[in-house]
Design a protein around this motif. Structure first.
Motif, mmCIF file in Angstrom:
data_model
loop_
_atom_site.group_PDB
_atom_site.id
_atom_site.type_symbol
_atom_site.label_atom_id
_atom_site.label_comp_id
_atom_site.label_asym_id
_atom_site.label_seq_id
_atom_site.Cartn_x
_atom_site.Cartn_y
_atom_site.Cartn_z
ATOM 1 N N ALA A 104 -1.363 4.386 -0.680
ATOM 2 C CA ALA A 104 -1.864 4.484 -2.052
ATOM 3 C C ALA A 104 -3.376 4.392 -2.094
ATOM 4 O O ALA A 104 -4.028 5.040 -2.905
ATOM 5 C CB ALA A 104 -1.253 3.381 -2.907
ATOM 6 N N SER A 105 -3.967 3.579 -1.194
ATOM 7 C CA SER A 105 -5.424 3.422 -1.279
ATOM 8 C C SER A 105 -6.126 4.712 -0.892
ATOM 9 O O SER A 105 -7.242 4.974 -1.331
ATOM 10 C CB SER A 105 -5.872 2.275 -0.396
ATOM 11 O OG SER A 105 -5.483 2.516 0.927
ATOM 12 N N ASP B 168 0.814 -1.210 0.000
ATOM 13 C CA ASP B 168 0.000 0.000 0.000
ATOM 14 C C ASP B 168 0.849 1.262 0.000
ATOM 15 O O ASP B 168 0.441 2.288 -0.529
ATOM 16 C CB ASP B 168 -0.909 -0.028 1.226
ATOM 17 C CG ASP B 168 -2.003 0.993 1.120
ATOM 18 O OD1 ASP B 168 -2.573 1.109 0.024
ATOM 19 O OD2 ASP B 168 -2.277 1.679 2.105
ATOM 20 N N ILE C 123 -4.624 7.925 -1.274
ATOM 21 C CA ILE C 123 -4.310 9.011 -2.215
ATOM 22 C C ILE C 123 -4.829 8.686 -3.610
ATOM 23 O O ILE C 123 -5.419 9.533 -4.271
ATOM 24 C CB ILE C 123 -2.791 9.238 -2.277
ATOM 25 C CG1 ILE C 123 -2.284 9.625 -0.903
ATOM 26 C CG2 ILE C 123 -2.460 10.316 -3.265
ATOM 27 C CD1 ILE C 123 -0.812 9.820 -0.865
ATOM 28 N N LEU C 124 -4.599 7.451 -4.057
ATOM 29 C CA LEU C 124 -4.883 7.122 -5.455
ATOM 30 C C LEU C 124 -6.177 6.348 -5.627
ATOM 31 O O LEU C 124 -6.490 5.913 -6.717
ATOM 32 C CB LEU C 124 -3.724 6.316 -6.039
ATOM 33 C CG LEU C 124 -2.365 6.988 -5.927
ATOM 34 C CD1 LEU C 124 -1.288 6.090 -6.466
ATOM 35 C CD2 LEU C 124 -2.355 8.296 -6.680
ATOM 36 N N GLY C 125 -6.937 6.147 -4.552
ATOM 37 C CA GLY C 125 -8.217 5.469 -4.707
ATOM 38 C C GLY C 125 -9.246 6.398 -5.321
ATOM 39 O O GLY C 125 -8.964 7.567 -5.597
#
Lengths: 142, 497, 78, 114
Positions: free
Chosen positions: A120-121, A34, A123-125
Motif C-alpha cells: 500500500a505504501s 502494508d 501504490i497508495l502513497g
C-alpha cells in the motif's frame, strides 16, 4: 473465580467482547499492515464485528428464536423471543460488506497488474511509483 | 397514502437496471434515459406531502381495531407510537432538494449521453443508481435505511470514478473505499448503539424516546453512539479529515459525472446532518463540534484550493470548502441559520454543477486539466466563458446572485447569535474563494494562449451550453427571488428546532 | 460453554489471519473465522442471519480472496 | 536573533516561498496564491481562537498570544500543510483515526466531567 464463570456464562456479554476484539484486530490490520489484501481482510473483520455487535444486542438469555409458531401465545412469545429487528438489519449489511469486499479486491487486482506489487505504501502513497510498463520500458532502454 | 413517494426511488433504479438490457439499440437507450431524466424532476412537483409506510405497516396508534386486540402492555407503552415499517417522509424540504437533484441528474445524464459515444454501459447505470440511492437517503426517516443507501451510493461513486479513464483513478478509488470501510462500519456501529439504547432505528421514534426520557439522554451509550455517528457523518460528507479524499474523488471523475458526485455529497451531508441534528441536538457540545469542523473545512478547503494547479482539483476543494457554510448553518442552530444553511446547500448544488460543466467543456476541448498549460480559451467560445464567470461570481457571493443571498443570511445569523468572529471568517473565506476562482479563470481563459496548446478546433457541445445557461438562470432567479426557496425551508427549520 | 470455545477460535482465527505471511492461509483462516461467526449467530438466536453468514463468510469471501490471491501474488513481501 | 528580526526574516521567507514549493515552475501567480493562503490561514486561526472568549477571557489572551507566536515563528506554514494534506493513504488514515480518537475522548469525558 465465580465472577469469571459468570462472565463466561453470559453469552451476550461474551459476544460483545468478541465483536470488540474483531473490530480492534480489523482496525489494526486496516491501518498498520502494508499489504493491500490484508488491509481488505481487516476491513472485512471490522464489518463482521459490527454485525456481530448488532445481532448480540437482540439476544435474550434463555429466549427462543423469533419465529412465531402455531400454539404459542402472543404474550409468551413477546416475553421470550429474541428481538428480530437487529437480525433483519444485519442480513442487509452482511451483503453490503461482501459486495464492498468484492469491489476492493477487484480494484487491487487491477492495481497489481499495473504496479506488480501489493504494497500500500508504494501504490497508495503520495510518491510516484514506477508502473510495470515504465519499468519494462526502462529495461529495454538499457 | 401517496404512491408517488416510493416512485421517486423506484423509477431511477428500474431505469438503471433496464437500460443495459437495450444494449446496442442506442436510440431506445437515449430515449429512455432522457424520458426518465425528465420525469425525475417532475415527480416531486406533482407528489403530495405525506408519509409512506412500506408494506402499509402504519404505527399501531393509527389502527385502533388492531390495537385493541393486542395486550395492554403494548397498548399503553410507546410501542403503539413506534413505526414498524421503513418510513419515507416527504415534505417541503425534500421537494426542493429532489427537484434540484432531478435537474442536475438530468443535465449530467444528458451531457454524458451527448458527449460519449457509448451510450449504454456502466456509467449510465451508476448515475441512475446513485440518484436513486441519494433520493432514498433524503426521503428516509430510518437511520439504518440511510446507512444502507449511503453504502450503495458510496459504491456507485467508486464506480463512477472507475469508469472515467483519468490517470490514477483506480488508486483514488481504492483509497476512498479503504477510508470508507473504516468510516462506514463505525457509522453502522453507532447506529447499533442507538438501536441498543432505544430499540428502534426510526428517527422519529428515537427523538420521542429521548425527549420523553424513556432512555437516559446523557447515558454513555448514546454519547458513544453520537461520537461514532458524527465521525461517520464526517466521512459521508467529506468534511475534514476526509476532505482530501473527497476532493480527489471529484477530480478523478469525468466533469459531467463530478456534477452528480458533488450533488450526492451535498444531499447526503444535509440528510444525515438533519438526522443527527434531530436526534442529538440536546447534547451541550453538539453545536460547538459542528461549528469547529465547518470552520476547519472552510479554511482548509479554500487554502488547499489556492495551491492546486489542476482546475478540477481547485473546484473540488472549493466545493468541499463551501460545505462548511452549510455546516455553520446547522451549528448555529437558530431558525435563520438553518434556513440559510439549507438555502446555501441548494445554491451550492446548482453553482458547483455549473462550474463543473463549464470547466468540463475545457477538458472536452483540450483534454488538459493543468492550468499552467492552458490559456486564451476565451477566444474560443466567449459566451460560455462569460456564463462561467457569472457562475463563479455566484459561488463567491457577488450581490444579485444566489450565493450572495445565502451567505448574507449566514452572516446575519452568526451576528444575531453573538458570534461576529464567525461572520468575519465567512467573509474572509468567501473573498479567498473569489480569488481562487479568478485565478483558475484567469489562467484558463484570459492568460495568453500557450503555443503548444492544440485541439481547440472542436465546438463546445450544445448540450453543455444549454445546461450552463439553464443553471445560470436558476442562479439568477434564486438570487432575485430567494423566498421561492427560503419560505419552504424556514417552515422546515421551524419544525426542526 | 461451547459458544465460548467458538468465540476463542474466532478471535484466534482473525489474529492468526493477520499474522500469516502466506496469503492463501489467510483466506482459509478467514473462512474459519466466518464459520465461527455463523455458529455464534445461531447461538444468538438468529438462524436466518447464520444461514447468510455461513454462505457469505465461509464460501464467498474466502473464494473471492483466493481468486484475488491467485491473480496477484501468494506471499506477502515483507 | 531577536523576535523582531525573526518576524522580518520569516516574512522574507514567505516572499521567498518559491524555494519551498518543490520543483514547480514558479510564477507570480503561485507566489501570490501561496502568500494569500498563508495570510488566510493565520488570520482565520487567530480570529477563530477569539471564539474562546465565551469560555474564558484570560485563556483567550494566552491562546492568541501563544498561537500568534507559534504561527509567526513557523512562518511558511502552507508548504508544510500541503505536505500533510497530500493524497497518501497513510496520512489520510492517520488523520482520520486521530480525529476519531479526539472526538470520542472529547464527547465521553467532556460530558461526564462537566
Amino acid at each position: 473465580m465465580t465472577d469469571i464463570l459468570l462472565i463466561l456464562g453470559d453469552t451476550q456479554l461474551m459476544s460483545l467482547f468478541t465483536a470488540a476484539a474483531f473490530i480492534v484486530v480489523g482496525l489494526f490490520a486496516a491501518i498498520f499492515l502494508d499489504n493491500i489484501i490484508k488491509k481488505i481482510i481487516g476491513i472485512a473483520f471490522i464489518e463482521e464485528g459490527a454485525n456481530l455487535f448488532i445481532v448480540a444486542l437482540g439476544y435474550k438469555a434463555g429466549g427462543v428464536v423469533p419465529i412465531f409458531l402455531p400454539g404459542m401465545s402472543a404474550d409468551w412469545f413477546a416475553a421470550n423471543s429474541a428481538y428480530p429487528l437487529p437480525q433483519a438489519l444485519v442480513l442487509t449489511s452482511i451483503v453490503i460488506g461482501a459486495s464492498t469486499l468484492a469491489v476492493m479486491l477487484a480494484i487491487s487486482m487491477v492495481l497489481y497488474k499495473k504496479y506488480g506489487t501489493l504494497s500500500a505504501s508504494e501504490i497508495l502513497g503520495d510518491k510516484k511509483t514506477q508502473t510495470l510498463a515504465e519499468k519494462n520500458a526502462g529495461d529495454n532502454n538499457e | 397514502m401517496n404512491e408517488f413517494i416510493p416512485l421517486m426511488v423506484i423509477i431511477p433504479i428500474a431505469c438503471a437496471l433496464l437500460l443495459n438490457l437495450f444494449h446496442k439499440k442506442d436510440k431506445t437507450v437515449i430515449l429512455m434515459g432522457i424520458i426518465v431524466a425528465i420525469v425525475l424532476p417532475i415527480i416531486p412537483l406533482i407528489a403530495n406531502y405525506g408519509l409512506h409506510y412500506f408494506g402499509g405497516h402504519a404505527p399501531l396508534i393509527t389502527n385502533s381495531t388492531l390495537l385493541s386486540t393486542l395486550p395492554s402492555t403494548i397498548q399503553n407503552s410507546a410501542l403503539a407510537l413506534f413505526h414498524p415499517a421503513v418510513t419515507y417522509s416527504y415534505g417541503a424540504l425534500q421537494k426542493i432538494f429532489i427537484f434540484i437533484l432531478g435537474i442536475i441528474a438530468f443535465f449530467a445524464i444528458f451531457n454524458s449521453l451527448s458527449q460519449n459515444k457509448k451510450v449504454s454501459g456502466p456509467l449510465m447505470f451508476l448515475m441512475f443508481m446513485g440518484t436513486a440511492a441519494v433520493t432514498a437517503i433524503l426521503l428516509s426517516d430510518d437511520i439504518f435505511h440511510m446507512y444502507i443507501f449511503f453504502e450503495i451510493s458510496a459504491l456507485t461513486q467508486t464506480g463512477i470514478i472507475l469508469t472515467s479513464k483519468t490517470e490514477n483513478n483506480y488508486e483514488t478509488a481504492l483509497k476512498y473505499m479503504i477510508l470508507g470501510s473504516i468510516g462506514g462500519p463505525l457509522l453502522l456501529l453507532g447506529i447499533g448503539f442507538v438501536l441498543g439504547a432505544v430499540g428502534s432505528v426510526n428517527i422519529t421514534d428515537i427523538v420521542y424516546a429521548i425527549s420523553h426520557n424513556l432512555v437516559d439522554p446523557l447515558s454513555p451509550t448514546l454519547l458513544f453512539a453520537f461520537g461514532l455517528i458524527f465521525f461517520g457523518w464526517l466521512y459521508t460528507s467529506g468534511l475534514p479529515p476526509f476532505h482530501t479524499i473527497k476532493s480527489g474523488v471529484y477530480s478523478k471523475a469525468l466533469p459531467n459525472a463530478s456534477v452528480l458526485l458533488q450533488a450526492f455529497t451535498v444531499i447526503i451531508f444535509i440528510a444525515i446532518g438533519i438526522a443527527i441534528f434531530r436526534i442529538f441536538s440536546y447534547l451541550p457540545f453538539f453545536k460547538t463540534l459542528i461549528v469547529v469542523f465547518s470552520l476547519i473545512a472552510m479554511v482548509l478547503g479554500v487554502t488547499m484550493a489556492i495551491m492546486q494547479t489542476d482546475f478540477r482539483r481547485m473546484i473540488a476543494f472549493l466545493a468541499v470548502g463551501e460545505l462548511g457554510y452549510i455546516g455553520l448553518g446547522f451549528g448555529l442552530a437558530t431558525k435563520l441559520s438553518i434556513t440559510a444553511g439549507l438555502f446555501q446547500a441548494v445554491n451550492e448544488l446548482v453553482i458547483t454543477a455549473l462550474l463543473f460543466i463549464g470547466f468540463g467543456t475545457i477538458l472536452y476541448l483540450t483534454k488538459i486539466s493543468d492550468t499552467r498549460k492552458l490559456g486564451g480559451m476565451i477566444q474560443h467560445n466567449s459566451i460560455v466563458a462569460i456564463m462561467v464567470l457569472i457562475g463563479g461570481f455566484a459561488m463567491a457571493g457577488v450581490p444579485p446572485l444566489n450565493g450572495f443571498q445565502s451567505k448574507l443570511m449566514i452572516i446575519q445569523a452568526s451576528l444575531q447569535s453573538g458570534f461576529p468572529e464567525i461572520s468575519i471568517i465567512a467573509i474572509l473565506v468567501s473573498i479567498v474563494t473569489f480569488m481562487v476562482f479568478m485565478k483558475a479563470y484567469h489562467s484558463i481563459y484570459l492568460k495568453p494562449k500557450p503555443n503548444d496548446l492544440v485541439g481547440a478546433d472542436k465546438l463546445v457541445p450544445r448540450s453543455s451550453i444549454a445546461a450552463i445557461a439553464i443553471l445560470l438562470i436558476i442562479c439568477i432567479v434564486l438570487g432575485l427571488f430567494p423566498h421561492l426557496v427560503t419560505d419552504n425551508i424556514s417552515q422546515f427549520a421551524m419544525g426542526l428546532i | 460453554m461451547i459458544e465460548v470455545v467458538v468465540m476463542i477460535i474466532a478471535i484466534l482465527g482473525c489474529i492468526l489471519a493477520i499474522l500469516q505471511r502466506d496469503l492463501l492461509k489467510v483466506a482459509i483462516l478467514t473462512g474459519i473465522n466466518g464459520a465461527c461467526v455463523a455458529f455464534l449467530f445461531q447461538f444468538l438466536l438468529a438462524p436466518d442471519v447464520a444461514l447468510t453468514q455461513a454462505i457469505v463468510g465461509t464460501a464467498i469471501v474466502p473464494v473471492f480472496l483466493a481468486m484475488a490471491i491467485y491473480k496477484t501474488q501468494r506471499m506477502d513481501d515483507k | 536573533m531577536g523576535y523582531y528580526d525573526r518576524i522580518v526574516y520569516s516574512l522574507r521567507n514567505v516572499t521567498n516561498i518559491k524555494g519551498k514549493l518543490k520543483r514547480d515552475p514558479t510564477t507570480n501567480e503561485s507566489v501570490s496564491s501561496a502568500l494569500a493562503a498563508e495570510l488566510t490561514i493565520i488570520s482565520t486561526l487567530l480570529i477563530a481562537s477569539l471564539l474562546l472568549r465565551h469560555i474564558n477571557i484570560v485563556l483567550t489572551i494566552v491562546v492568541i498570544l501563544g498561537l500568534g507566536l507559534i504561527l509567526v515563528t513557523n512562518m511558511p506554514i502552507i508548504p508544510k500543510l500541503k505536505r500533510e494534506q497530500s493524497d497518501s493513504l497513510e496520512k489520510m488514515t492517520f488523520y482520520a483515526i486521530l480525529t476519531l480518537g479526539i472526538l470520542i475522548t472529547l464527547i465521553y469525558w467532556g460530558t461526564t466531567n462537566v
